[in-house]
Design a protein around this motif. Structure first.
Motif, PDB file in Angstrom:
ATOM      1  N   ALA A 127       0.993  -1.438  -0.291  1.00 30.70           N
ATOM      2  CA  ALA A 127      -0.061  -0.590   0.060  1.00 30.70           C
ATOM      3  C   ALA A 127       1.095   1.480  -0.228  1.00 30.70           C
ATOM      4  CB  ALA A 127      -0.469   0.058   1.002  1.00 30.70           C
ATOM      5  N   GLY A 128       0.136   2.211  -0.600  1.00 36.64           N
ATOM      6  CA  GLY A 128       1.109   3.731  -0.393  1.00 36.64           C
ATOM      7  C   GLY A 128       0.658   4.604   0.684  1.00 36.64           C
ATOM      8  N   ARG A 129       1.249   5.482   1.308  1.00 34.32           N
ATOM      9  CA  ARG A 129       1.091   6.386   2.085  1.00 34.32           C
ATOM     10  C   ARG A 129      -0.559   6.413   2.570  1.00 34.32           C
ATOM     11  NH1 ARG A 129       5.617  10.710   3.813  1.00 34.32           N
ATOM     12  NH2 ARG A 129       7.288   9.350   2.485  1.00 34.32           N
ATOM     13  N   ARG A 130      -1.199   6.769   1.469  1.00 36.56           N
ATOM     14  CA  ARG A 130      -2.680   6.713   2.360  1.00 36.56           C
ATOM     15  C   ARG A 130      -3.354   5.569   2.204  1.00 36.56           C
ATOM     16  NH1 ARG A 130      -3.523  10.278  -3.598  1.00 36.56           N
ATOM     17  NH2 ARG A 130      -1.661  11.540  -3.193  1.00 36.56           N
ATOM     18  N   ASP A 131      -2.968   4.395   1.778  1.00 34.74           N
ATOM     19  CA  ASP A 131      -4.189   3.472   1.869  1.00 34.74           C
ATOM     20  C   ASP A 131      -3.560   2.988   3.107  1.00 34.74           C
ATOM     21  OD1 ASP A 131      -5.744   4.032   0.351  1.00 34.74           O
ATOM     22  OD2 ASP A 131      -4.620   2.958  -1.859  1.00 34.74           O
ATOM     23  N   TYR A 132      -2.122   2.650   3.826  1.00 34.99           N
ATOM     24  CA  TYR A 132      -1.699   1.507   4.954  1.00 34.99           C
ATOM     25  C   TYR A 132      -2.170   2.075   6.113  1.00 34.99           C
ATOM     26  CZ  TYR A 132       1.774  -0.686   7.293  1.00 34.99           C
ATOM     27  OH  TYR A 132       2.111  -1.170   8.426  1.00 34.99           O
ATOM     28  N   LYS A 133      -3.245   2.924   6.263  1.00 31.29           N
ATOM     29  CA  LYS A 133      -3.555   3.326   8.096  1.00 31.29           C
ATOM     30  C   LYS A 133      -4.419   2.513   7.703  1.00 31.29           C
ATOM     31  CE  LYS A 133      -5.139   6.387  11.145  1.00 31.29           C
ATOM     32  NZ  LYS A 133      -5.564   8.282  11.141  1.00 31.29           N
ATOM     33  N   ARG A 134      -5.220   2.314   6.336  1.00 28.50           N
ATOM     34  CA  ARG A 134      -7.178   1.749   6.242  1.00 28.50           C
ATOM     35  C   ARG A 134      -7.007   0.024   6.207  1.00 28.50           C
ATOM     36  NH1 ARG A 134      -9.814   0.718   1.695  1.00 28.50           N
ATOM     37  NH2 ARG A 134      -8.310   1.784   0.012  1.00 28.50           N
ATOM     38  N   PHE A 135      -5.523  -0.150   5.327  1.00 23.75           N
ATOM     39  CA  PHE A 135      -5.402  -1.901   5.245  1.00 23.75           C
ATOM     40  C   PHE A 135      -5.197  -2.272   6.625  1.00 23.75           C
ATOM     41  CE2 PHE A 135      -4.323  -1.613   0.661  1.00 23.75           C
ATOM     42  CZ  PHE A 135      -5.533  -1.473   0.161  1.00 23.75           C
TER      43      PHE A 135
END
Length: 126
Positions: free
Chosen positions: A24-32
Motif C-alpha cells: 500500500a502507498g502512504r494513503r492506504d496503509y493505515k486503512r489496510f
C-alpha cells in the motif's frame, strides 16, 4: 537503552512468513492495517478458542481479498452446511467493502503448534 526491533522481522528470512501479504502507498496503509486488525479481531471473538485457530493469513490483490484461516477443527468454523463460513464471509465483506474469499485449511497435526497446545491445556484446566 538499545534499539528495539520486532523479532518477527529479524527472523523473517529464516523461518517466518508474513501474515499479511499486500502493498500500500502512504494513503492506504493505515486503512489496510486497521481493516486487517479488525478482521483478525472479528475471527478471534466470533470463533474463540473452540475452533482452535492457529493463524489467519490475509492476501490482497487489486480487486480481491483472500482470508485463509488455519484451524485444527475445520468443522467448527464451517458449521452445518457451510452456514458458518457464509456468515463469516458476509461480516468480513462489511469490513473490507469488496469481494472477499475465505479459505479454511485444516491443521493435520495440531500437537506441533505451541498456540494450539497451550489453548488445549488451558481448556482442560478450566
Amino acid at each position: 537503552m538499545g534499539q528495539k526491533v520486532n523479532p518477527i522481522s529479524m527472523r523473517l528470512q529464516v523461518n517466518k512468513k508474513w501474515r499479511s501479504k499486500w502493498f500500500a502507498g502512504r494513503r492506504d496503509y493505515k486503512r489496510f492495517l486497521t481493516e486487517d486488525l479488525a478482521v483478525r479481531r472479528l475471527i478471534a471473538t466470533k470463533l474463540g478458542t473452540r475452533a482452535s485457530i492457529n493463524q489467519v493469513d490475509i492476501e490482497r490483490s487489486p480487486n480481491l481479498v483472500t482470508v485463509t484461516i488455519q484451524t485444527a477443527k475445520a468443522g467448527v468454523v464451517i458449521g452445518r452446511g457451510g452456514a458458518g463460513v457464509t456468515e463469516l464471509k458476509m461480516e468480513i465483506q462489511k469490513i473490507y467493502g469488496g469481494e472477499v474469499r475465505v479459505n479454511i485449511e485444516e491443521v493435520k497435526r495440531p500437537e506441533l503448534y505451541a498456540k494450539l497446545v497451550a489453548e488445549n491445556i488451558a481448556g482442560q484446566l478450566e
